[in-house]
Design a protein around this motif. Structure first.
Motif, PDB file in Angstrom:
ATOM      1  N   ALA A   1     -47.109   6.465  13.686  1.00 49.41           N
ATOM      2  CA  ALA A   1     -48.167   5.503  13.354  1.00 49.41           C
ATOM      3  C   ALA A   1     -47.584   4.108  13.529  1.00 49.41           C
ATOM      4  O   ALA A   1     -46.400   3.966  13.894  1.00 49.41           O
ATOM      5  CB  ALA A   1     -48.621   5.718  11.908  1.00 49.41           C
TER       6      ALA A   1
ATOM      7  N   ILE B   1     -47.741   3.200   4.163  1.00 44.06           N
ATOM      8  CA  ILE B   1     -48.618   2.875   3.025  1.00 44.06           C
ATOM      9  C   ILE B   1     -47.828   3.026   1.716  1.00 44.06           C
ATOM     10  O   ILE B   1     -47.921   2.186   0.817  1.00 44.06           O
ATOM     11  CB  ILE B   1     -49.869   3.787   3.054  1.00 44.06           C
ATOM     12  CG1 ILE B   1     -50.757   3.426   4.238  1.00 44.06           C
ATOM     13  CG2 ILE B   1     -50.640   3.710   1.743  1.00 44.06           C
ATOM     14  CD1 ILE B   1     -51.837   4.457   4.576  1.00 44.06           C
TER      15      ILE B   1
ATOM     16  N   TYR C   1     -65.052  13.790   7.955  1.00 47.78           N
ATOM     17  CA  TYR C   1     -65.401  14.262   6.613  1.00 47.78           C
ATOM     18  C   TYR C   1     -66.906  14.161   6.394  1.00 47.78           C
ATOM     19  O   TYR C   1     -67.555  13.271   6.939  1.00 47.78           O
ATOM     20  CB  TYR C   1     -64.704  13.425   5.545  1.00 47.78           C
ATOM     21  CG  TYR C   1     -63.207  13.460   5.659  1.00 47.78           C
ATOM     22  CD1 TYR C   1     -62.503  14.643   5.455  1.00 47.78           C
ATOM     23  CD2 TYR C   1     -62.486  12.309   5.997  1.00 47.78           C
ATOM     24  CE1 TYR C   1     -61.123  14.687   5.584  1.00 47.78           C
ATOM     25  CE2 TYR C   1     -61.107  12.343   6.120  1.00 47.78           C
ATOM     26  CZ  TYR C   1     -60.431  13.534   5.912  1.00 47.78           C
ATOM     27  OH  TYR C   1     -59.066  13.571   6.047  1.00 47.78           O
TER      28      TYR C   1
ATOM     29  N   ASN D   1     -59.949   0.872   3.123  1.00 50.74           N
ATOM     30  CA  ASN D   1     -59.839   1.964   4.089  1.00 50.74           C
ATOM     31  C   ASN D   1     -61.224   2.254   4.675  1.00 50.74           C
ATOM     32  O   ASN D   1     -62.054   2.868   4.010  1.00 50.74           O
ATOM     33  CB  ASN D   1     -59.248   3.202   3.379  1.00 50.74           C
ATOM     34  CG  ASN D   1     -59.461   4.498   4.141  1.00 50.74           C
ATOM     35  OD1 ASN D   1     -59.840   5.517   3.555  1.00 50.74           O
ATOM     36  ND2 ASN D   1     -59.247   4.481   5.428  1.00 50.74           N
TER      37      ASN D   1
ATOM     38  N   ALA E   1     -56.849   4.523   9.522  1.00 53.69           N
ATOM     39  CA  ALA E   1     -56.478   5.821  10.117  1.00 53.69           C
ATOM     40  C   ALA E   1     -57.607   6.487  10.910  1.00 53.69           C
ATOM     41  O   ALA E   1     -57.350   7.320  11.771  1.00 53.69           O
ATOM     42  CB  ALA E   1     -55.991   6.767   9.015  1.00 53.69           C
TER      43      ALA E   1
ATOM     44  N   SER F   1     -48.626   7.066   8.975  1.00 58.31           N
ATOM     45  CA  SER F   1     -49.072   5.896   8.201  1.00 58.31           C
ATOM     46  C   SER F   1     -48.853   6.109   6.703  1.00 58.31           C
ATOM     47  O   SER F   1     -48.694   5.154   5.950  1.00 58.31           O
ATOM     48  CB  SER F   1     -50.522   5.534   8.520  1.00 58.31           C
ATOM     49  OG  SER F   1     -51.391   6.568   8.178  1.00 58.31           O
TER      50      SER F   1
ATOM     51  N   ASP G   1     -56.140   0.295   5.675  1.00 58.92           N
ATOM     52  CA  ASP G   1     -55.767   1.595   6.225  1.00 58.92           C
ATOM     53  C   ASP G   1     -56.849   1.988   7.236  1.00 58.92           C
ATOM     54  O   ASP G   1     -57.980   2.304   6.854  1.00 58.92           O
ATOM     55  CB  ASP G   1     -55.679   2.588   5.066  1.00 58.92           C
ATOM     56  CG  ASP G   1     -55.404   4.007   5.533  1.00 58.92           C
ATOM     57  OD1 ASP G   1     -55.319   4.248   6.750  1.00 58.92           O
ATOM     58  OD2 ASP G   1     -55.289   4.885   4.656  1.00 58.92           O
TER      59      ASP G   1
ATOM     60  N   TYR H   1     -52.288   4.949  -2.052  1.00 54.93           N
ATOM     61  CA  TYR H   1     -52.318   3.515  -2.422  1.00 54.93           C
ATOM     62  C   TYR H   1     -51.838   3.363  -3.865  1.00 54.93           C
ATOM     63  O   TYR H   1     -51.059   2.479  -4.189  1.00 54.93           O
ATOM     64  CB  TYR H   1     -53.723   2.909  -2.297  1.00 54.93           C
ATOM     65  CG  TYR H   1     -54.475   3.314  -1.044  1.00 54.93           C
ATOM     66  CD1 TYR H   1     -53.875   3.187   0.203  1.00 54.93           C
ATOM     67  CD2 TYR H   1     -55.763   3.833  -1.105  1.00 54.93           C
ATOM     68  CE1 TYR H   1     -54.547   3.585   1.347  1.00 54.93           C
ATOM     69  CE2 TYR H   1     -56.445   4.224   0.029  1.00 54.93           C
ATOM     70  CZ  TYR H   1     -55.828   4.110   1.249  1.00 54.93           C
ATOM     71  OH  TYR H   1     -56.496   4.509   2.373  1.00 54.93           O
TER      72      TYR H   1
END
Ligand SMILES: Cc1ncc(COP(=O)(O)O)c(C=O)c1O
Length: 387
Positions: free
Chosen positions: A249, A106, A324, A173, A207, A102, A205, A130
């Motif tokens: 992706a 992007i 995360y 995102n 992901a 991706s 996004d 981005y």
């Protein structure tokens, strides 16, 4: 004798290059470094996906140039996956394009829609691409701060009128890297209405939509009624199926947006290796139990880390999604000072929050990409430090 182009000269230093340099310095001293920096899962790709690639490798028809839009069978698998997972209907011929990861899509997307001088609305802190894609397309980035008091969602009302009149794309995102924040369908609906009012493209996004925990399940922005009129969404197999190295992706959504991105790709790459696309079909159409297992592994790691940090007095919340953890640095430290202290005194790599953009100052990001034992060891090492 040769100087880099202005666009390269304008690039911010790529965050992880600097982190790798610091890590190598500490490792050279013989320290057993625990790397919680880069978001690259340590787990192998599930074997049924690897087996599909092995079979595909033996087919001579896969040894030729692929089409840059992707094999129709791959695009069909992606469309079916979107239908099963989100209830979103897509035409695989017109509304789906394969990507070489991706990041590739992007970075290239603004080249299709941004003219020099156009503005692109980019969240901060954020994944750096981005802004970099905007820069490469000659656009100007307007940063939308993601603040804890707004649950790390951009405050659309704060974007000035003169910026909005020049803006072409609004990036989002969620689930978010680096803050691990999530957005619900109501927020997405507000964004879509706002985009229609101001003639903006919404580029989402997505992901991390499959790495979710507890009873939370992230939506697609395309679930919002009418979203397909203005939105494109980027999905990646990298994190979902632990396939970061495979580079596969897809982007889905508005036909014109997908066509624009495909046109750029027609002119700069020749598509993803068909062997990889066949492996991706196996991933998207096969048993999804492996994804549930990955979620379970990351959830256990999350709990070890978050509970450990909380016991040590850190201000941190258990994320509902992503791998995360976004935590506040102890009082009296900047993000950079704290990350440097962890590396030098405890041999632990974390990412300083300001590396993703100034509003990330005061935070650090931990990637849950080592096993529970290593995370316990990290907590033990942190507990022996004085703050
Ligand atoms: C928010 C976000 N988007 C996109 C990507 C790129 O993923 P890939 O190019 O592997 O699909 C990453 C990778 O870390 C990410 O964190």
């Amino acid at each position: 004798m040769f100087s880099f182009s202005e666009r390269l000269q304008k690039l911010p230093p790529y965050l992880f290059v600097e982190l790798d340099r610091m890590k190598a310095e500490v490792q050279a001293k013989g320290v057993d470094v625990i790397d919680l920096g880069v978001g690259d899962p340590d787990l192998p790709t599930p074997s049924h996906i690897v087996e599909a690639a092995k079979k595909a490798l033996d087919k001579p028809e896969n040894h030729h140039y692929p089409s840059s839009a992707g094999m129709l069978s791959f695009r069909q698998a992606a469309a079916n996956w979107m239908k099963n997972r989100f209830g979103v209907e897509l035409d695989p011929q017109k509304e789906v394009v394969a990507l070489i990861g991706s990041k590739e899509g992007i970075a290239h997307f603004p080249l299709a829609f941004v003219n020099p001088g156009d503005v692109v609305l980019v969240p901060t802190p954020a994944y750096p691409v981005y802004h970099i894609g905007t820069l490469f397309a000659g656009g100007e980035t307007y940063y939308m701060p993601l603040l804890p008091e707004n649950n790390f969602l951009p405050d659309l009302k704060n974007i000035p009128e003169d910026i909005l009149s020049r803006a072409k794309i609004l990036w989002l995102n969620y689930p978010n890297n680096p803050t691990a924040a999530v957005a619900d369908k109501n927020f997405f609906a507000e964004v879509i209405a706002f985009a229609k009012e101001h003639n903006l493209i919404v580029a989402h996004d997505a992901a991390y939509t499959e790495l979710f925990f507890d009873d939370y399940v992230p939506p697609s922005i395309l679930e919002v009624e009418g979203a397909k009129e203005v939105a494109i969404e980027f999905h990646s197999l990298s994190k979902t199926y632990c396939m970061t190295g495979w580079r596969i992706a897809f982007a889905v959504g508005n036909e014109t947006l997908v066509t624009g991105l495909t046109k750029v790709k027609n002119n700069v790459d020749s598509g993803a290796f068909q062997v990889v696309q066949e492996a991706a079909i196996a991933a998207l159409t096969g048993d999804q139990q492996c994804v549930a297992e990955f979620r379970n592994i990351f959830k256990k790691r999350r709990d070890v880390l978050v509970e450990g940090l909380k016991k040590l007095g850190f201000q941190v919340e258990a994320p509902k999604a992503t791998f995360y953890v976004w935590a506040r640095v102890p009082e009296g430290y900047t993000s950079a000072d704290f990350a440097a202290k962890l590396l030098k005194e405890a041999g632990i790599v974390v990412t300083p929050g300001n590396g993703f953009g100034e509003p990330g100052e005061g935070f650090f990001r931990v990637a849950l990409t080592v096993d529970e034992k290593r995370l316990e060891e990290a907590i033990k090492r942190i507990s022996s430090l004085k703050f």
